[in-house]
Each structure stands twice: as C-alpha cells, then as structure tokens.
Design a protein around this motif. Sequence first.
Motif, PDB file in Angstrom:
ATOM      1  N   PHE A  46       0.807  -1.226   0.000  1.00 37.22           N
ATOM      2  CA  PHE A  46       0.000   0.000   0.000  1.00 37.22           C
ATOM      3  C   PHE A  46       0.839   1.274   0.000  1.00 37.22           C
ATOM      4  O   PHE A  46       0.301   2.368   0.072  1.00 37.22           O
ATOM      5  CB  PHE A  46      -0.963   0.004   1.187  1.00 37.22           C
ATOM      6  N   ARG A  49       1.904   5.474   2.469  1.00 39.55           N
ATOM      7  CA  ARG A  49       0.653   5.796   3.138  1.00 39.55           C
ATOM      8  C   ARG A  49       0.437   4.842   4.329  1.00 39.55           C
ATOM      9  O   ARG A  49      -0.031   5.255   5.394  1.00 39.55           O
ATOM     10  CB  ARG A  49      -0.443   5.619   2.089  1.00 39.55           C
ATOM     11  N   PRO A  96      -6.189   1.972   3.974  1.00 39.22           N
ATOM     12  CA  PRO A  96      -4.990   2.780   3.691  1.00 39.22           C
ATOM     13  C   PRO A  96      -5.259   4.251   3.468  1.00 39.22           C
ATOM     14  O   PRO A  96      -4.397   5.077   3.755  1.00 39.22           O
ATOM     15  CB  PRO A  96      -4.436   2.154   2.410  1.00 39.22           C
ATOM     16  N   SER A  97      -6.435   4.627   2.993  1.00 43.05           N
ATOM     17  CA  SER A  97      -6.605   5.998   2.494  1.00 43.05           C
ATOM     18  C   SER A  97      -7.304   6.921   3.474  1.00 43.05           C
ATOM     19  O   SER A  97      -7.879   7.921   3.075  1.00 43.05           O
ATOM     20  CB  SER A  97      -7.412   5.955   1.197  1.00 43.05           C
ATOM     21  N   TRP A 147     -11.443   1.161   0.110  1.00 44.37           N
ATOM     22  CA  TRP A 147     -10.300   0.238   0.093  1.00 44.37           C
ATOM     23  C   TRP A 147      -9.453   0.509  -1.144  1.00 44.37           C
ATOM     24  O   TRP A 147      -9.937   0.462  -2.266  1.00 44.37           O
ATOM     25  CB  TRP A 147     -10.774  -1.206   0.066  1.00 44.37           C
ATOM     26  N   SER A 148      -8.164   0.799  -0.933  1.00 42.95           N
ATOM     27  CA  SER A 148      -7.283   1.022  -2.074  1.00 42.95           C
ATOM     28  C   SER A 148      -6.860  -0.322  -2.658  1.00 42.95           C
ATOM     29  O   SER A 148      -6.727  -1.308  -1.950  1.00 42.95           O
ATOM     30  CB  SER A 148      -6.030   1.782  -1.636  1.00 42.95           C
ATOM     31  N   ASP A 158      -1.464   7.002  -5.213  1.00 45.26           N
ATOM     32  CA  ASP A 158      -2.863   7.252  -5.522  1.00 45.26           C
ATOM     33  C   ASP A 158      -3.469   6.010  -6.151  1.00 45.26           C
ATOM     34  O   ASP A 158      -3.661   5.928  -7.358  1.00 45.26           O
ATOM     35  CB  ASP A 158      -2.983   8.452  -6.473  1.00 45.26           C
ATOM     36  N   THR A 161      -9.567   2.642  -6.081  1.00 44.02           N
ATOM     37  CA  THR A 161     -10.311   1.997  -5.005  1.00 44.02           C
ATOM     38  C   THR A 161     -11.044   0.789  -5.567  1.00 44.02           C
ATOM     39  O   THR A 161     -11.403   0.742  -6.738  1.00 44.02           O
ATOM     40  CB  THR A 161     -11.329   2.939  -4.368  1.00 44.02           C
TER      41      THR A 161
END
Lengths: 339, 208
Positions: A46, A49, A96-97, A147-148, A158, A161
Amino acid sequence: MATQAKSHELIVSVSPHVRGKETVERIMWTVNLSLLPAVIMSIYYFGPRAAYVTGLCIVSSVLFEHLYWRFLDRKTTAGDGSAFLTGLLLGMNLPPSVPFYIPLIGSLVAIIITKLLFGGLGYNVFNPALIGRAFLLISFPKLMTIWSEPTAKFIAMDAKTTATPLGLLKEEGLTHLMEVFGSKTELYQGLLWGNTAGSLGETSAIALLIGAAILFIKRYITWHTPFSFIATVGVLAWAFGGDQGLFTGDPLIHILSGGLILGAFFMATDYVTCPTVRKGQIIFGIGCGAITMLIRLKGGFPEGVMFAILLMNCFAPLIDRSIKPKMFGAVKETKEQAK
Amino acid sequence: MSLQPKSNWELIKNGMFGENTIFRMAISLCPSIAVTNGMKNGMALGIAVVFVQTMVNATISLMRNFIHPKIRIPIFMLVIAGYVTIIDLLMATYARPIYKEIGLYIQIIVAFASIFARAEVFASKNKVWSSICDGFGMGVGFLLAMLVISFFRELLGKGELFGYSIIAGNPLLIMILPAGGFLAVGLLMGFFNWVDMKYFGGKGASGV
C-alpha cells in the motif's frame, strides 16, 4: 525486578521467590516485533501511506497514554509497549486511504475511553484497538470502507479503489469473485501474500502467520483460542457458505480473507480480555467464530471478526466464572454428601 | 433531606446542582439518552418536565394532609398523570413539529423516577412554597442536564446546534446514535463529579 542476592546475605521476602524473565514490557515488545512482517508487507503493497497511518496511530496512542498519566500525576505506563501495541493494531485495522484525523480519534477512544478510564492495562473489559475501530466504523461509515487497490513495490500513492474479497463475495457472489481474480489458485495466492484490498495489516496471511509462529514458540499464546476460532469459521463456511446448498462452501476463502488471521492470533488472544481458563478459551474461540460467520453470511457488514471478538469479550468474565478448574486434590462432592 | 429547613434559594440550587436528577442521582436516564440527539428536543422535554415537576410538587403539598398514607402512591400517580396529560395536549396543539418527534417521551414523563421521588420525599412532608421551589429546582436541573448532553451530542454528531449548521466536515455519526448517548452521559457524569471533588470539596457521586 528481583535484585540478585549475594551468597552470604540472608534475604527474607514473601513468595514467589523464583521469578521468570517474562515481564509485561518483554511480552508486549515481542508481540510488537512479531507484527513487523505484516507491517512490512502492508508498506510493500500500500506504499508509504501505510507507514504514515500506522505511525500516526502508534505515536498518538503512546502520547495519549502518557498525557493521561501526567494529568493524574501518576507514574506513566506509556513505555510498557501496550499503548504501542494498541496503536499498532489499530493502524493495521484501518484502510490505507483514511484522512489524518481518523487515526487520532481512533487512538483517543481506544486508549482514553476503553483502556485508561477503566483503570489502565489489565482492567479494560474490551480490546482497546477494536473498540477504536468500531467507533470509527460507526462514526465514519464512508471513509472507513474506501479500500485502495494494492500495487506492489512500496510506491503506491494514488491507488484505485476497489472492494475487499469479502465485500465482493457478499455483494456479487462467488462467481464474480472468481472473475476478478481469474482462478481459485490466484485467489488463494493473493490472499496468502496480501495482494488484495483490505485493512492495512490484515491482508497478508503469511506475514501474520510468521508473527503468530514466533508467539507460539515463545509460548505467549496457546492454541486454544485461535484454533477453535479458525476451525469454527472453517466448518461454518463449509456448511453454510456455499451457493448450492449445505456443505458446498469454500472454507479457505473465509479463513484467509478479512481480518480473521489477525483477529484470531493477535486480538482474540489478548490476555486481559479473553478467559484465563483453557476450556473457557475454547468456548471463547467457538463463540467468536460463530458470530463472525453469522455476520459474514447473514449480517449487514461483509466482515464480522471485530464485532465477534468484542461481543465475546463481554462474555469472558462469565465464561471464567462458570468454568472453574478443579482444585488440586479436591474430591467431587456426591449428591449424598451435599445433603 | 437535612434536618434544619433550607431557604428557598438553597432548595432551588440543591435541585439544580447538588441533587441533579441525571448527573448526581442518576435517575430518569432513559430520556437523557433517547431525546438528547438534538438541542431542540432536549429543551422541549426539559421544559415539559419543569412544568410537571413544579405543579405536581405544589399539588401534592397542598393535599398532603388529606392523603391517607396507605393509598398515597395511586394518588401521586393520578396527580402526575393529570399534569402530564395537560402538557401533552398543550404541546400536541401548539408545538406540533416537536411533538411529532418526542410525543412518546412526553407521555412517558408519568413514569419518571425523579418526579415521583420528589413527591414522596419532599412534597408530601413540606409546605407549599418550599415544595414549589424544590420542584422547580429539580426540573431546572433536569433541563440543564438535557441541554448540556444534547449540546455535545448535536454538535459532535451533526455539527449543528438547534438545527443550524455550526461546523463543516465529517461529524462523528456515533454521537447521535444510542451508543453515543451512553458515552456522552457517562463522560459528562464523570466530568461533573471530578469538578465537584476538585473545586467544591464534594465526595463525588458516591458521597451524595
């Protein structure tokens, strides 16, 4: 700490006279270290981040604990590793985001409300990290379920998702899950290495199992809770999780996905909030597994490990009280003697 | 109740702070969680309770020499139910939008422990004017508690006060759910006990 007596001195003291090397600090820092592989895998998949979110959770947890004891003019316990562990587990349970204030609010609820207001380490009824996450999930339902998509090699900034495997299984069914991943082997590989969407620390089963193995070798946890937990989830997934009727489900998907491995080995086994009697720990694990599968198959959320452990935490004192181990040398009272 | 008679102002203050219904006596907690998700609702219920509490205390105190001790409980019930019906019908007529949201809790004032307790321990033993002061103080104490709880719950849970938006951003949704009500009541109760112990030399909730 016991001070070493010189051979000619006569030391008078109360028992216990022989002490092990294990202290709270030692156990807590070992558990923290055993989570390191999973943290590395989460940063790998991930990106920075993951390190940022986990680090923020840890720093704020330790800071809140320190400030609370400073506020009360007591000796601080921020250094014993338990606040560090709470922060680490909370970070590993976040997507993660998340924006920066989510880890802060989570640590505040976990450390201050769940742990310290009940009296500190050893007095808390619930697992602090899980209460922190439950608070966040209910407060910020949208932010906590973004969720990334994992992209390897430490650089994902970036990411797109996507849905977690369990989310897909719940919303679209097994066939769609297979389309996304290609084949069953690829799905299992993804779940084992952690190449799937999910909370930071929960995706990589192998990294978590390495950490769990360390705890088993050091004998910090026993098989009772985690194995009964996972076995119950497996059996129930096999029996009721299938599309074609009873006993057609795929237990491996349910065991490897979601937070089950992390929850079963690292959070259900928390010394403070699980029963102390071995037989009780098995009941605790079975209850956790049953509630997890109930939520996953029939409930509103795709994942149920967190609520399962929290609900069973309530029952831990009850289980402890109803299952008393036999005292050494005690003879079972017959009915006639009781009269 | 202390032995020497208190002045009327002392009685009001006692109801507002010393024996605050929610934070010190910890009774009538049901509405403090159910109705406090907005300041408007909390205030409406609080005002209703001030009215009922004051009037019930006045009536019971006037009738205290005519009530046979063996049937005092049904008579208290009847008096309370009478005043609750009055405020219920009044709000249903003149405050329709609020009544639609909290109407059930207006009717439930009949079963409030605080009103019943004051009728039993105070109004049935004391003169009219001090009973009115006591009832008014207890009612205002309840109103203040409802305002404080709903202030924090509405501000944190919706970012609003009285329905007007105050802070932008993502609110803490849990605070307007029942779980947030328990959190708010518990934390505020702890806070007021701490203030009492630290600055007024009290003993906290255990020493009332």
